[in-house]
Every structure is written in C-alpha cells, then in structure tokens.
Design a protein around this motif. Sequence first.
Motif, PDB file in Angstrom:
ATOM      1  N   PHE A  87     -58.484  76.233   5.087  1.00 54.19           N
ATOM      2  CA  PHE A  87     -58.943  76.427   6.456  1.00 54.19           C
ATOM      3  C   PHE A  87     -60.385  75.990   6.560  1.00 54.19           C
ATOM      4  O   PHE A  87     -61.088  75.891   5.577  1.00 54.19           O
ATOM      5  N   GLY A  88     -60.783  75.691   7.724  1.00 59.69           N
ATOM      6  CA  GLY A  88     -62.155  75.253   7.951  1.00 59.69           C
ATOM      7  C   GLY A  88     -62.583  75.613   9.353  1.00 59.69           C
ATOM      8  O   GLY A  88     -63.207  76.626   9.576  1.00 59.69           O
ATOM      9  N   VAL A  89     -62.176  74.801  10.297  1.00 54.81           N
ATOM     10  CA  VAL A  89     -62.633  75.013  11.670  1.00 54.81           C
ATOM     11  C   VAL A  89     -61.572  75.676  12.546  1.00 54.81           C
ATOM     12  O   VAL A  89     -61.654  75.623  13.757  1.00 54.81           O
ATOM     13  N   GLU A  90     -60.572  76.313  11.927  1.00 55.43           N
ATOM     14  CA  GLU A  90     -59.504  76.885  12.733  1.00 55.43           C
ATOM     15  C   GLU A  90     -59.977  77.938  13.728  1.00 55.43           C
ATOM     16  O   GLU A  90     -59.355  78.164  14.739  1.00 55.43           O
ATOM     17  N   GLN A  91     -61.108  78.584  13.446  1.00 53.57           N
ATOM     18  CA  GLN A  91     -61.620  79.537  14.421  1.00 53.57           C
ATOM     19  C   GLN A  91     -62.045  78.817  15.698  1.00 53.57           C
ATOM     20  O   GLN A  91     -62.153  79.415  16.744  1.00 53.57           O
ATOM     21  N   ARG A  92     -62.237  77.521  15.574  1.00 57.08           N
ATOM     22  CA  ARG A  92     -62.556  76.708  16.749  1.00 57.08           C
ATOM     23  C   ARG A  92     -61.357  75.875  17.168  1.00 57.08           C
ATOM     24  O   ARG A  92     -61.491  74.874  17.842  1.00 57.08           O
ATOM     25  N   GLY A  93     -60.179  76.251  16.726  1.00 55.77           N
ATOM     26  CA  GLY A  93     -58.973  75.565  17.156  1.00 55.77           C
ATOM     27  C   GLY A  93     -58.351  74.615  16.160  1.00 55.77           C
ATOM     28  O   GLY A  93     -57.562  73.762  16.543  1.00 55.77           O
ATOM     29  N   GLY A  94     -58.655  74.735  14.886  1.00 54.21           N
ATOM     30  CA  GLY A  94     -58.065  73.859  13.870  1.00 54.21           C
ATOM     31  C   GLY A  94     -56.805  74.446  13.271  1.00 54.21           C
ATOM     32  O   GLY A  94     -56.419  75.569  13.570  1.00 54.21           O
ATOM     33  N   VAL A  95     -56.161  73.674  12.399  1.00 47.47           N
ATOM     34  CA  VAL A  95     -54.941  74.110  11.736  1.00 47.47           C
ATOM     35  C   VAL A  95     -55.303  74.890  10.467  1.00 47.47           C
ATOM     36  O   VAL A  95     -56.149  74.471   9.692  1.00 47.47           O
ATOM     37  N   SER A  96     -54.664  76.021  10.286  1.00 45.97           N
ATOM     38  CA  SER A  96     -54.835  76.856   9.103  1.00 45.97           C
ATOM     39  C   SER A  96     -53.586  76.706   8.240  1.00 45.97           C
ATOM     40  O   SER A  96     -52.475  76.845   8.741  1.00 45.97           O
ATOM     41  N   ILE A  97     -53.772  76.402   6.958  1.00 40.10           N
ATOM     42  CA  ILE A  97     -52.644  76.201   6.048  1.00 40.10           C
ATOM     43  C   ILE A  97     -52.817  77.106   4.825  1.00 40.10           C
ATOM     44  O   ILE A  97     -53.914  77.238   4.301  1.00 40.10           O
ATOM     45  N   ALA A  98     -51.728  77.704   4.402  1.00 41.13           N
ATOM     46  CA  ALA A  98     -51.718  78.512   3.182  1.00 41.13           C
ATOM     47  C   ALA A  98     -50.641  77.959   2.254  1.00 41.13           C
ATOM     48  O   ALA A  98     -49.504  77.735   2.675  1.00 41.13           O
ATOM     49  N   PHE A  99     -51.030  77.714   1.017  1.00 37.40           N
ATOM     50  CA  PHE A  99     -50.099  77.261  -0.015  1.00 37.40           C
ATOM     51  C   PHE A  99     -49.856  78.442  -0.950  1.00 37.40           C
ATOM     52  O   PHE A  99     -50.799  78.994  -1.517  1.00 37.40           O
ATOM     53  N   CYS A 100     -48.603  78.830  -1.117  1.00 39.52           N
ATOM     54  CA  CYS A 100     -48.257  79.968  -1.967  1.00 39.52           C
ATOM     55  C   CYS A 100     -47.181  79.554  -2.958  1.00 39.52           C
ATOM     56  O   CYS A 100     -46.313  78.753  -2.646  1.00 39.52           O
ATOM     57  N   GLN A 101     -47.272  80.142  -4.135  1.00 37.86           N
ATOM     58  CA  GLN A 101     -46.212  79.990  -5.118  1.00 37.86           C
ATOM     59  C   GLN A 101     -45.892  81.370  -5.677  1.00 37.86           C
ATOM     60  O   GLN A 101     -46.790  82.158  -5.946  1.00 37.86           O
ATOM     61  N   ILE A 102     -44.605  81.614  -5.842  1.00 40.68           N
ATOM     62  CA  ILE A 102     -44.136  82.862  -6.442  1.00 40.68           C
ATOM     63  C   ILE A 102     -43.122  82.470  -7.502  1.00 40.68           C
ATOM     64  O   ILE A 102     -42.175  81.731  -7.215  1.00 40.68           O
ATOM     65  N   ALA A 103     -43.345  82.933  -8.734  1.00 40.49           N
ATOM     66  CA  ALA A 103     -42.502  82.496  -9.844  1.00 40.49           C
ATOM     67  C   ALA A 103     -42.235  83.636 -10.819  1.00 40.49           C
ATOM     68  O   ALA A 103     -42.961  84.629 -10.856  1.00 40.49           O
ATOM     69  N   ASP A 104     -41.193  83.449 -11.618  1.00 39.56           N
ATOM     70  CA  ASP A 104     -40.861  84.412 -12.661  1.00 39.56           C
ATOM     71  C   ASP A 104     -41.649  84.156 -13.937  1.00 39.56           C
ATOM     72  O   ASP A 104     -41.772  85.037 -14.774  1.00 39.56           O
ATOM     73  N   GLU A 105     -42.154  82.950 -14.100  1.00 37.54           N
ATOM     74  CA  GLU A 105     -42.918  82.577 -15.284  1.00 37.54           C
ATOM     75  C   GLU A 105     -44.258  81.985 -14.854  1.00 37.54           C
ATOM     76  O   GLU A 105     -44.497  81.774 -13.674  1.00 37.54           O
ATOM     77  N   THR A 106     -45.104  81.697 -15.804  1.00 36.75           N
ATOM     78  CA  THR A 106     -46.429  81.147 -15.523  1.00 36.75           C
ATOM     79  C   THR A 106     -46.333  79.905 -14.650  1.00 36.75           C
ATOM     80  O   THR A 106     -45.494  79.043 -14.884  1.00 36.75           O
ATOM     81  N   ILE A 107     -47.190  79.849 -13.667  1.00 42.66           N
ATOM     82  CA  ILE A 107     -47.254  78.697 -12.766  1.00 42.66           C
ATOM     83  C   ILE A 107     -48.205  77.693 -13.397  1.00 42.66           C
ATOM     84  O   ILE A 107     -49.393  77.959 -13.553  1.00 42.66           O
ATOM     85  N   GLY A 108     -47.674  76.550 -13.777  1.00 38.54           N
ATOM     86  CA  GLY A 108     -48.445  75.566 -14.519  1.00 38.54           C
ATOM     87  C   GLY A 108     -49.474  74.813 -13.705  1.00 38.54           C
ATOM     88  O   GLY A 108     -50.566  74.544 -14.179  1.00 38.54           O
ATOM     89  N   GLU A 109     -49.148  74.483 -12.489  1.00 42.51           N
ATOM     90  CA  GLU A 109     -50.083  73.710 -11.679  1.00 42.51           C
ATOM     91  C   GLU A 109     -50.298  74.383 -10.330  1.00 42.51           C
ATOM     92  O   GLU A 109     -49.349  74.835  -9.698  1.00 42.51           O
ATOM     93  N   PRO A 110     -51.543  74.470  -9.906  1.00 38.66           N
ATOM     94  CA  PRO A 110     -51.838  75.192  -8.667  1.00 38.66           C
ATOM     95  C   PRO A 110     -51.404  74.439  -7.409  1.00 38.66           C
ATOM     96  O   PRO A 110     -51.022  75.051  -6.434  1.00 38.66           O
ATOM     97  N   ARG A 111     -51.451  73.133  -7.428  1.00 45.82           N
ATOM     98  CA  ARG A 111     -51.077  72.349  -6.248  1.00 45.82           C
ATOM     99  C   ARG A 111     -49.674  71.797  -6.416  1.00 45.82           C
ATOM    100  O   ARG A 111     -49.193  71.618  -7.524  1.00 45.82           O
TER     101      ARG A 111
END
Length: 187
Positions: free
Chosen positions: A40-64
């Motif tokens: 997020f950046g300027v969403e308080q002024r009307g921009g797009v807010s994005i959230a990236f989430c991962q949920i796994a049973d084992e270690t998540i190897g890469e964040p993106r």
Amino acid sequence: MSRTKIVLAGEGGQGVQSVAKILVEAGYEAGKQVLYIPNFGVEQRGGVSIAFCQIADETIGEPRFAKGDIIIMLSDRAIDRCSTYVDENSVVVYDTSVCTKKPEIKCKEIIGVDANKIANEQLSARVFNIIILGVLLEATHVLELGDIKNAMEQALGKKFAAKPELRELNYKALEMGMGLVKDRAAV
C-alpha cells in the motif's frame, strides 16, 4: 506440501489489510506457517491496497509468488492491478456491487458476490470486509471457522468489549460471507 497463495485487493478504506491480518493471525494460531506482505502507499488518497498472504502446512520457501490460488478483487482498479496474479488454476472473486466490470481473465473459476450491497442493506458498511473474509474462508477451507473467530477476538476484542453487539454483527457478517459461496468446492 499444502500451500495457499492469496491476493486481496481493493480500494483504501475497504479493510483489505485488516482481513489479511486476521487471516494470517488465524493461520498462525492454528499452527500453520504464514506470510503476509502488505502493498500500500497512497490508498488513503484513493489508491489500490493489496495484501499478499500465504498459509501453508510446511515452511514457506519464498515470500513472493507470481500466481495466486485465490484472488479477491474489490474494485475495478483492483481488477486491473491484480489480473497478472491469475492463471488457469486461480479462483477469482469479485464484488458485483462495487465493480462495474467483470474480470475478463482465463482462470479456474470466477465468483461474483454482492458483499458491499449486503453489508450496506442488511448489516453495516463497516463489516463489508468481514463478509469478504467469510467468502475467502469458505472458498479456500484453508482454516477453520473457530480459528478465524479467535483471530477476530484478538483483533477486535477491545471493540467487542466496549460494544458487545459488534461481536454478533461481525460473526453474522462472517457467516453471511461464507453463505455466498457455500455450495461450491474448495479451491
């Protein structure tokens, strides 16, 4: 390994980041590996807010990740910004009462829900994001309802204590969201 990659996107003020925080907190408390990257950046002024989430049973190897399993698009601009995260295995959810266009994307499934309309007409505009959380929970089955409710208690407990009727309102919104996609298979 079971790993669910989620993209939530909407306009600033729609509660996208709040949903993501509750989601990953619930996953963490359920003993899952979780990862949350707010964008997020300027969403308080009307921009797009994005959230990236991962949920796994084992270690998540890469964040993106390049492609999501489920992509929630809560505005026309979110549709435009997040189409790149969709592939033929993705499930796309968009709000028919906010978006003026349907996502034109090759994917596994497109689900239209009228969460904003339901929030405004039947509950309260303030619980729109909780309806979306219910949609996400039912569409993925990545977590149990009890896990989500516990995380909501942690996130909103002070508000619930001050106004107990808010707990019932939020739980009703969660269940209504789940009902919007109840009769379909999990992602």
